[in-house]
Enzyme design. Structure first.
Site, PDB file in Angstrom:
ATOM      1  N   TYR A   1      38.225  45.839  36.314  1.00 20.63           N
ATOM      2  CA  TYR A   1      38.469  46.935  35.611  1.00 20.63           C
ATOM      3  C   TYR A   1      37.418  47.170  34.336  1.00 20.63           C
ATOM      4  O   TYR A   1      37.821  47.605  33.252  1.00 20.63           O
ATOM      5  CB  TYR A   1      39.872  47.236  34.749  1.00 20.63           C
ATOM      6  CG  TYR A   1      40.719  46.844  36.047  1.00 20.63           C
ATOM      7  CD1 TYR A   1      41.121  47.826  36.912  1.00 20.63           C
ATOM      8  CD2 TYR A   1      41.716  45.613  36.295  1.00 20.63           C
ATOM      9  CE1 TYR A   1      41.891  47.550  38.255  1.00 20.63           C
ATOM     10  CE2 TYR A   1      42.487  45.540  37.258  1.00 20.63           C
ATOM     11  CZ  TYR A   1      42.614  46.459  38.183  1.00 20.63           C
ATOM     12  OH  TYR A   1      43.465  46.149  39.283  1.00 20.63           O
TER      13      TYR A   1
ATOM     14  N   GLU B   1      47.268  41.931  47.638  1.00 20.39           N
ATOM     15  CA  GLU B   1      46.261  42.967  47.145  1.00 20.39           C
ATOM     16  C   GLU B   1      45.797  42.499  45.745  1.00 20.39           C
ATOM     17  O   GLU B   1      45.998  43.214  44.811  1.00 20.39           O
ATOM     18  CB  GLU B   1      46.828  44.453  46.835  1.00 20.39           C
ATOM     19  CG  GLU B   1      47.623  44.846  48.481  1.00 20.39           C
ATOM     20  CD  GLU B   1      48.441  46.332  47.916  1.00 20.39           C
ATOM     21  OE1 GLU B   1      48.559  46.611  46.926  1.00 20.39           O
ATOM     22  OE2 GLU B   1      48.608  46.756  48.913  1.00 20.39           O
ATOM     23  N   PRO B   2      45.406  41.353  45.593  1.00 23.67           N
ATOM     24  CA  PRO B   2      44.738  40.876  44.365  1.00 23.67           C
ATOM     25  C   PRO B   2      43.423  41.471  43.920  1.00 23.67           C
ATOM     26  O   PRO B   2      42.632  41.813  44.586  1.00 23.67           O
ATOM     27  CB  PRO B   2      44.634  39.406  44.580  1.00 23.67           C
ATOM     28  CG  PRO B   2      44.145  39.399  45.964  1.00 23.67           C
ATOM     29  CD  PRO B   2      44.955  40.448  46.735  1.00 23.67           C
TER      30      PRO B   2
ATOM     31  N   CYS C   1      30.707  57.923  19.703  1.00 20.86           N
ATOM     32  CA  CYS C   1      31.106  58.724  18.347  1.00 20.86           C
ATOM     33  C   CYS C   1      32.435  59.125  18.599  1.00 20.86           C
ATOM     34  O   CYS C   1      33.016  60.045  18.565  1.00 20.86           O
ATOM     35  CB  CYS C   1      30.380  60.139  18.427  1.00 20.86           C
ATOM     36  SG  CYS C   1      28.619  59.690  18.156  1.00 20.86           S
TER      37      CYS C   1
HETATM   38  N1  LLP Z   1      48.044  47.025  44.457  1.00 25.32           N
HETATM   39  C1  LLP Z   1      48.260  48.195  44.085  1.00 25.32           C
HETATM   40  C2  LLP Z   1      49.048  49.056  44.512  1.00 25.32           C
HETATM   41  C3  LLP Z   1      47.777  48.624  42.480  1.00 25.32           C
HETATM   42  O1  LLP Z   1      48.143  49.810  41.958  1.00 25.32           O
HETATM   43  C4  LLP Z   1      47.098  47.663  41.897  1.00 25.32           C
HETATM   44  C5  LLP Z   1      46.473  48.001  40.558  1.00 25.32           C
HETATM   45  C6  LLP Z   1      46.763  46.468  42.376  1.00 25.32           C
HETATM   46  C7  LLP Z   1      47.206  46.190  43.785  1.00 25.32           C
HETATM   47  C8  LLP Z   1      45.803  45.255  41.946  1.00 25.32           C
HETATM   48  O2  LLP Z   1      46.260  44.708  40.676  1.00 25.32           O
HETATM   49  P1  LLP Z   1      45.649  43.415  40.060  1.00 25.32           P
HETATM   50  O3  LLP Z   1      45.844  42.387  41.174  1.00 25.32           O
HETATM   51  O4  LLP Z   1      44.241  43.896  39.801  1.00 25.32           O
HETATM   52  O5  LLP Z   1      46.566  43.278  38.862  1.00 25.32           O
HETATM   53  N2  LLP Z   1      43.052  49.487  34.609  1.00 25.32           N
HETATM   54  C9  LLP Z   1      44.190  48.270  34.183  1.00 25.32           C
HETATM   55  C10 LLP Z   1      44.638  47.835  35.513  1.00 25.32           C
HETATM   56  C11 LLP Z   1      45.313  48.847  36.453  1.00 25.32           C
HETATM   57  C12 LLP Z   1      45.967  48.425  37.643  1.00 25.32           C
HETATM   58  C13 LLP Z   1      46.408  49.202  38.339  1.00 25.32           C
HETATM   59  N3  LLP Z   1      46.833  48.710  39.850  1.00 25.32           N
HETATM   60  C14 LLP Z   1      43.481  47.187  33.539  1.00 25.32           C
HETATM   61  O6  LLP Z   1      42.501  47.263  32.925  1.00 25.32           O
HETATM   62  O7  LLP Z   1      44.130  46.339  32.999  1.00 25.32           O
END
Ligand code: LLP
Length: 417
Positions: free
Chosen positions: A371, A273-274, A342
């Site tokens: 994000y 799940e990237p 603000c």
């Molecule tokens: N699978 C699940 C169950 C997740 O909760 C997440 C991310 C992903 C996959 C994807 O993860 P990634 O490959 O993108 O690391 N808003 C935060 C990141 C929150 C991530 C939440 N879950 C930021 O801006 O750093």
């Protein structure tokens, strides 16, 4: 690796000068590189090669329809966490059988929607949710395919707000209780166990937490097999980090090299799940300098993108590299790069060394593809930014800049006012 590079002091998105795009569509604007997105996606595909796998792009990182479509066309699946994300994934043409659905708070409407569309599996996060899915599946005369999301209690060694796989977090089922819940799931008539899921956090810069968590999960898979419960899909979540500043995270092929040996001889399909590692460095946010303000203690570069456009610096103290769209030979200054909102927390960078910029010049906030837009808001009634995708010499708007009317759409003035 990404395709935002300088040619003769001028920043290009693939073969298009960034300046050309901002002149046409204005700022703030998100710009994505098609070939960077595709290369990052394919890096996962080739890393896992012949081992049965599905790359389920985590829509939460960036859910623009054009981006999802690009992955759909290249065989990608989707990791969704809401009815809205499921809608987007299906609309972009991701086959339902490549969609996994996580999240601790799925509603009845969302569960029905996913059941009707026959997704690959629900990643179930609690006993209550498991029983609820069983009840709803019975009501709708279906069988719900599920995986239990296991919390392996492994420290991902990342920012506390984006780590999820420790006992203290709200996510998943404690590994100690996993067997018990799988047995329960096995006895529920409208539940079909198909997989097992874990995701321990985001922006991971080491491979070891992935390996450690996987080892724990595999012990459980073996125990389940002994008890007659067969797992077909092993979903290892997302979480690979990217380089924002000087991090050197593992790439998909290093990840695969470390985990595939643990899986050999097992008849499993691996699900990944990237999110960030695919889109993060494939997008930038371009903003215009409005004013330079010499405060009493600090210098402020005031730009037209704020925390409503890119929340990460404010929310996590995240670092994003900021560079001029056209390099100059002026002296460097140390400044806070701040938005028009603000709030004192409205900044893109603090105490940052950058080349002196003049009003009207453009700055590129790098690594903003994940994000970034996805977490943007209308705070201070600011229209959301436009988004553009570049492919070679071609570029197209993939989301129009919002108008003031877009902002108030849906608001109703009651008759009693
Ligand atoms: N699978 C699940 C169950 C997740 O909760 C997440 C991310 C992903 C996959 C994807 O993860 P990634 O490959 O993108 O690391 N808003 C935060 C990141 C929150 C991530 C939440 N879950 C930021 O801006 O750093």
């Amino acid at each position: 690796m990404h395709l935002f590079e300088y040619k003769n002091r001028e920043l290009y998105a693939e073969d298009v000068p960034v300046r050309k795009i901002v002149r046409e569509f204005g700022t703030p604007i998100y710009i994505y590189s098609y070939n960077t997105l595709l290369n990052h996606f394919k890096a996962y595909e080739s890393a896992f090669g012949n081992f049965p796998h599905i790359i389920c792009f985590a829509l939460k990182a960036n859910s623009n329809a054009a981006i999802i479509k690009l992955f759909a066309k290249n065989g990608g699946g989707a990791d969704v966490v809401s009815g809205g994300e499921l809608f987007r994934a299906l609309k972009a043409g991701i086959p339902a059988k490549k969609i996994v659905y996580a999240g601790v708070g799925k509603t009845e409407e969302e569960i029905i929607y996913a059941l009707k569309n026959k997704i690959l599996m629900f990643n179930v996060e609690s006993e209550d949710e498991l029983r609820e899915i069983d009840r709803i599946a019975a009501k709708t005369k279906t069988i719900a395919p599920i995986a239990l999301r296991i919390n392996p209690d492994i420290d991902p060694e990342t920012h506390p707000y984006i780590s999820t796989g420790l006992k203290k977090h709200k996510f998943g089922i404690p590994i100690e209780n996993a067997l018990e819940y799988y047995k329960l799931a096995n006895n529920l008539k409208h539940i079909e166990i198909v997989g097992i899921h874990k995701h321990i956090g985001s922006q991971l810069t080491k491979v070891s937490p992935f390996v450690d968590a996987l080892k724990r999960i595999l012990i459980l898979v073996d125990e389940l097999t002994r008890q007659g419960i067969r797992i077909s899909y092993l979903d290892i979540g997302g979480g690979l980090g990217i380089t924002y500043k000087d991090e050197v995270p593992p790439n998909p092929s290093q990840l695969a090299k470390n985990i595939l040996p643990l899986l050999k001889d097992r008849k499993l399909t691996i699900v990944l799940e990237p999110g960030r590692s695919i889109v993060g460095n494939a997008g930038i946010l371009v903003t215009k300098t409005l004013y330079l303000k010499e405060g009493q203690e600090k210098t402020f570069v005031i730009v037209d993108a704020g925390m409503n456009d890119l929340m990460r610096p404010t929310l996590y103290g995240a670092y994003h590299h900021i560079q001029p769209v056209v390099k100059n030979k002026r002296d460097k200054i140390i400044a806070d790069i701040v938005g028009p909102i603000c709030e004192s927390g409205d900044f893109l960078a603090k105490d940052r060394e950058i080349q002196k910029v003049k009003n009207g010049e453009y700055l590129a906030v790098m690594s903003a593809g994940a994000y970034g837009f996805a977490m943007s808001s209308n705070y201070n009634s600011r229209p959301k930014a436009a988004e553009v995708m570049v492919k070679g010499k071609k570029y197209e708007l993939i989301r129009k800049r919002e108008t003031f009317n877009d902002i108030i759409r849906g608001e109703i003035i009651p008759g009693f006012i």
